[in-house]
Scaffold this motif. Structure first.
Motif, short mmCIF file in Angstrom:
data_model
loop_
_atom_site.label_atom_id
_atom_site.label_comp_id
_atom_site.label_asym_id
_atom_site.label_seq_id
_atom_site.Cartn_x
_atom_site.Cartn_y
_atom_site.Cartn_z
N LEU A 741 -1.84 7.99 -18.77
CA LEU A 741 -2.06 6.53 -18.73
C LEU A 741 -0.74 5.78 -18.70
O LEU A 741 -0.57 4.79 -17.98
N TYR A 742 0.20 6.23 -19.51
CA TYR A 742 1.53 5.59 -19.56
C TYR A 742 2.21 5.69 -18.20
O TYR A 742 2.78 4.70 -17.71
N MET A 743 2.13 6.86 -17.61
CA MET A 743 2.77 7.04 -16.30
C MET A 743 2.13 6.14 -15.26
O MET A 743 2.81 5.57 -14.40
N LYS A 744 0.83 5.96 -15.34
CA LYS A 744 0.14 5.10 -14.39
C LYS A 744 0.55 3.63 -14.56
O LYS A 744 0.82 2.91 -13.60
N ASP A 745 0.60 3.16 -15.86
CA ASP A 745 0.99 1.77 -16.14
C ASP A 745 2.42 1.52 -15.68
O ASP A 745 2.73 0.45 -15.13
N LEU A 746 3.30 2.46 -15.94
CA LEU A 746 4.69 2.31 -15.54
C LEU A 746 4.82 2.17 -14.03
O LEU A 746 5.58 1.34 -13.51
N LYS A 747 4.03 2.96 -13.33
CA LYS A 747 4.05 2.89 -11.88
C LYS A 747 3.56 1.53 -11.38
O LYS A 747 4.14 0.93 -10.46
N GLU A 748 2.49 0.97 -12.00
CA GLU A 748 1.95 -0.32 -11.59
C GLU A 748 2.94 -1.45 -11.89
O GLU A 748 3.09 -2.39 -11.12
N PHE A 749 3.63 -1.35 -13.04
CA PHE A 749 4.60 -2.39 -13.42
C PHE A 749 5.76 -2.43 -12.43
O PHE A 749 6.20 -3.51 -12.01
N LYS A 750 6.25 -1.27 -12.08
CA LYS A 750 7.36 -1.22 -11.11
C LYS A 750 6.92 -1.79 -9.76
O LYS A 750 7.69 -2.47 -9.07
N LYS A 751 5.70 -1.53 -9.41
CA LYS A 751 5.17 -2.08 -8.16
C LYS A 751 5.13 -3.60 -8.20
O LYS A 751 5.48 -4.30 -7.24
N PHE A 752 4.73 -4.17 -9.39
CA PHE A 752 4.68 -5.62 -9.56
C PHE A 752 6.06 -6.23 -9.47
O PHE A 752 6.27 -7.28 -8.83
#
Length: 784
Positions: A741-752
């Motif tokens: 989950l953390y890895m997924k959130d980190l990926k979405e934040f970087k995309k934003f």
């Protein structure tokens, strides 16, 4: 005078075979005269009434002539078919070839009526006609290497005609053909220019590449031959071997094209300085269709040269023999050995060596022709099945020399023209046949002898009266060849048995054991029961089917049943005190006793003072068994239940195991046998030793009291470990989910963040926007 009479008597006896050792009659199943004469050439049949005794088989009528006469059969009552030879056509031999169809072989047709197995001999005469016509077809290799030879051949036409006319008294013909090779790769360069002019020298005049070309049919005109040969030009190809077998095959099978005469010596003279391609070589060019041995000439060219494979040597030899053509191979020294090997496989062929420019070709052809024409080989084509032919040449009278060539050919060499020679031909038919034929011919010559074959397999001995109620048959049958052929409802040697409503076949079947021979061939079936004959020793056969005799038991020291018993139906019945298949042994067990005073340890029987052991046990005393299963494994269940009251036989241990195992529980072993260490049903290791007692399944066992059992597992440790493992696995799973989950959130934040940086906003006033701050200017304010 007395001496002369004795001499004449001796010759007559010798002629009739009385002084010679007569062949035996190997009888098989004999039920009639026909069966007898088919059994062998020495077997004859006695048709004399009352020749056989009461109860004696009618097969006794079949034997050698000497044996039947000795037993009282009259000579005129003996049936023995003889061979007959009939000459159907026998034209006289010709002295010369002046007549239109000279005859060189006589007779031309004969008919043989033979008894199976009995050979017959007849004579065949041959006379070589003087001046016999010759047809010579000159077949030349026109590849580039034969350039010098072609120039010489162009000037040899007249000389060749002169030589042949001297031999044939002016009755010769010559034709001409040429060959190179198939016009496809890798045999010939397929470049269009090279196909049209395959010669290497540009200035040289040559003709386009070709396989085989028929240039001139057989002609008696020497000038025509010379002119046609002079028109020929050299050609060429790539590889060294040439298509000579293709050319010979077409010259042999295209008789109408070549112009072979019916009555002539046919010669093909092949001149070449290279080897030859044969069957299978066509695969190099992708030509897979085998040679069909047919004529394929179109416009004087072999039109299927590039479509069909080369012929095999066997095909070529068969067609040359079929068409009575004799090849002469005029070749250079470098390929002499190759063509000598080819000549061995082609009957009636010769090999001569050419000089480098072929200037000796006329003399070579003359010598080869003389060799071929002076050698006479008599042979045959395909024989009918079970027919044998043997030739015995008699060459002396014809000025010739006999040569050994095996029994399938007769050969005379150096036979002079006009001289008559002879061949003895022996024919044997080994089975019955009707209207079969084969042809005997001299190789290379048209004349043939047709032999028609029939055999005598039926006896011609019907009763002259033709009565179906002959007194010899009790008025209930007729006599055929001395034996009774009974009317319906009657059977027996003299038709004395009435079968009533029964079928004769079923009545006779009751005298057959396992559908075999009636009364085993040792008796007569009389009214459905076997009446047995006497054996050679005078004793009677016995048994329901006469299957038993008392003469053929096993012998010992050349005595029936060793002299210690009686033979009964093929087996010895021993006197008291003797035993063995031939009663050869005294009854004794001395050699079978063991150290514990048993016989063969109870695992075998004592016969002839020797142990015959049960399966797997070894002599001399049947003590050990190499092929038996390991008792450590087979007796484990009994050891477990007897020693520790456990295992699958726990409930009925005494019944299942006590009779075969006597056991003791010990702290230390006293038996010296092999130690058994085996795991039981409770996973404990049992140690025991087995000592086999007298008998097949009888053991003494010593079982160690203490078993080696593994410690039981700790229940608490297992439960605790299981709980800890489950908890640890759960924690690890939760941590893994959290990490994902953390890895997924980190990926979405970087995309934003990346999308935010890419944003560009336009600067403009919003007409709807009103600022919350209002500024009011004092009109009276001067700024002071």
């Amino acid at each position: 005078m007395d001496l002369c009479l004795l001499f004449i008597l001796f010759m007559l006896m010798n002629r009739n075979g009385l002084c010679q050792q007569e062949e035996g009659c190997s009888k098989t199943v004999i039920n009639s005269c026909n069966d007898c004469i088919r059994s062998g050439p020495s077997c004859v049949w006695c048709k004399q009434l009352n020749f056989t005794k009461q109860g004696e088989q009618e097969a006794a009528r079949c034997d050698t002539q000497a044996q039947l006469i000795e037993r009282g059969c009259k000579l005129d009552e003996i049936i023995s078919p003889e061979n007959n030879v009939s000459t159907v056509k026998k034209d006289p031999l010709s002295d010369s070839s002046s007549q239109q169809e000279p005859v060189q072989l006589s007779p031309q047709k004969i008919s043989l009526n033979l008894r199976p197995g009995l050979p017959i001999k007849f004579s065949v005469s041959f006379k070589r006609a003087e001046g016999y016509p010759v047809d010579l077809y000159y077949l030349m290799d026109l590849s580039n290497s034969m350039k010098d030879d072609l120039e010489n051949v162009k000037g040899l036409g007249q000389a060749l005609f002169t030589t042949l006319n001297d031999i044939t008294k002016g009755n010769a013909q010559i034709g001409f053909g040429a060959f190179v090779d198939k016009t496809v790769l890798p045999y010939t360069n397929t470049n269009k220019k090279k196909l049209q002019k395959p010669c290497n020298v540009k200035e040289e005049e040559c003709q386009p590449a070709f396989g085989y070309r028929h240039v001139l049919g057989l002609t008696p005109n020497a000038n025509e031959f010379t002119n046609k040969v002079k028109e020929q030009l050299i050609s060429g190809n790539l590889d060294s071997p040439e298509g000579s077998l293709d050319a010979i095959m077409q010259a042999a099978v295209c008789g109408d094209k070549i112009g072979w005469r019916n009555s002539s010596t046919r010669l093909i003279v092949l001149t070449t300085d290279a080897g030859f391609h044969m069957a299978g070589d066509g695969k190099l060019a992708g030509i897979l269709e085998p040679n069909d041995e047919h004529c394929h000439m179109g416009g004087n060219l072999y039109v299927k040269s590039n479509e069909m494979d080369y012929p095999s040597v066997g095909q070529l030899a068969a067609q040359l023999e079929k068409n009575n053509i004799q090849p002469i191979f005029a070749v250079t020294q470098n390929v002499k050995t190759v063509f000598e090997q080819l000549s061995k496989m082609i009957p009636k062929s010769e090999v001569g060596v050419l000089t480098n420019n072929s200037d000796n070709v006329v003399g070579l052809i003359k010598n080869a022709y003389n060799k071929l024409s002076s050698k006479v080989t008599l042979t045959h084509d395909n024989l009918p099945d079970n027919v044998r032919v043997v030739y015995t040449p008699k060459c002396g009278d014809g000025g010739g020399e006999q040569k050994s060539a095996g029994e399938s050919q007769g050969v005379c060499e150096n036979v002079k023209p006009g001289k008559e020679i002879h061949f003895d031909v022996t024919v044997t038919a080994d089975s019955c046949m009707k209207d079969q034929s084969f042809i005997i011919r001299p190789l290379g010559i048209k004349d043939t002898l047709t032999v028609t074959l029939n055999t005598k397999c039926e006896c011609q001995c019907e009763d002259s009266s033709g009565s179906s109620s002959h007194p010899h048959c009790n008025g209930k049958g007729k006599v055929t060849c001395g034996i009774c052929s009974c009317n319906s409802s009657f059977v027996g040697q003299f038709c004395e048995c009435s079968i009533g409503d029964k079928d004769e076949r079923s009545l006779r079947a009751s005298c057959q054991k396992d559908n075999g021979t009636e009364c085993e061939g040792r008796g007569d079936c009389v009214c459905g029961r076997c009446q047995c004959h006497n054996s050679e020793s005078g004793k009677s056969y016995h048994g329901d089917f006469c299957e038993c005799d008392d003469d053929h038991c096993e012998k010992f020291l050349n005595k029936l049943c060793g002299g210690n018993g009686k033979c009964n139906c093929g087996k010895c019945k021993c006197n008291p005190g003797y035993e063995g298949s031939a009663c050869q042994c005294k009854v004794s067990e001395e050699g079978c006793h063991t150290h514990n005073n048993t016989v063969c340890f109870g695992r075998g029987k004592c016969k002839c003072n020797r142990c015959e052991c049960n399966e797997g046990y070894l002599r001399p005393r049947c003590q050990t068994c190499l092929g038996c299963a390991d008792p450590c494994q087979t007796k484990l269940t009994c050891i477990e239940c007897l020693g520790f009251d456990s295992g699958p036989l726990k409930k009925n241990c005494s019944v299942a195991c006590s009779p075969s195992i006597y056991h003791e529980m010990v702290d230390q072993f006293t038996i010296s046998d092999k130690l058994c260490r085996v795991k039981d049903t409770e996973s404990c290791w049992i140690k025991f030793k087995l000592d086999q007692l007298v008998g097949k399944d009888n053991y003494k066992a010593e079982i160690l009291k203490q078993r080696d059992c593994p410690e039981p597992p700790s229940v608490i440790a297992i439960i605790g470990g299981s709980i800890a493992s489950v908890a640890l696995i759960g924690i690890l799973v939760l941590m893994l989910v959290k990490l994902l989950l953390y890895m997924k959130d980190l990926k979405e934040f970087k995309k934003f963040e990346n999308e935010k940086k890419k944003g560009r906003w336009a600067d403009a006033d919003n007409p709807l926007f009103k600022n919350a701050t209002t500024t009011v200017a004092n009109p009276t304010f001067t700024g002071e």
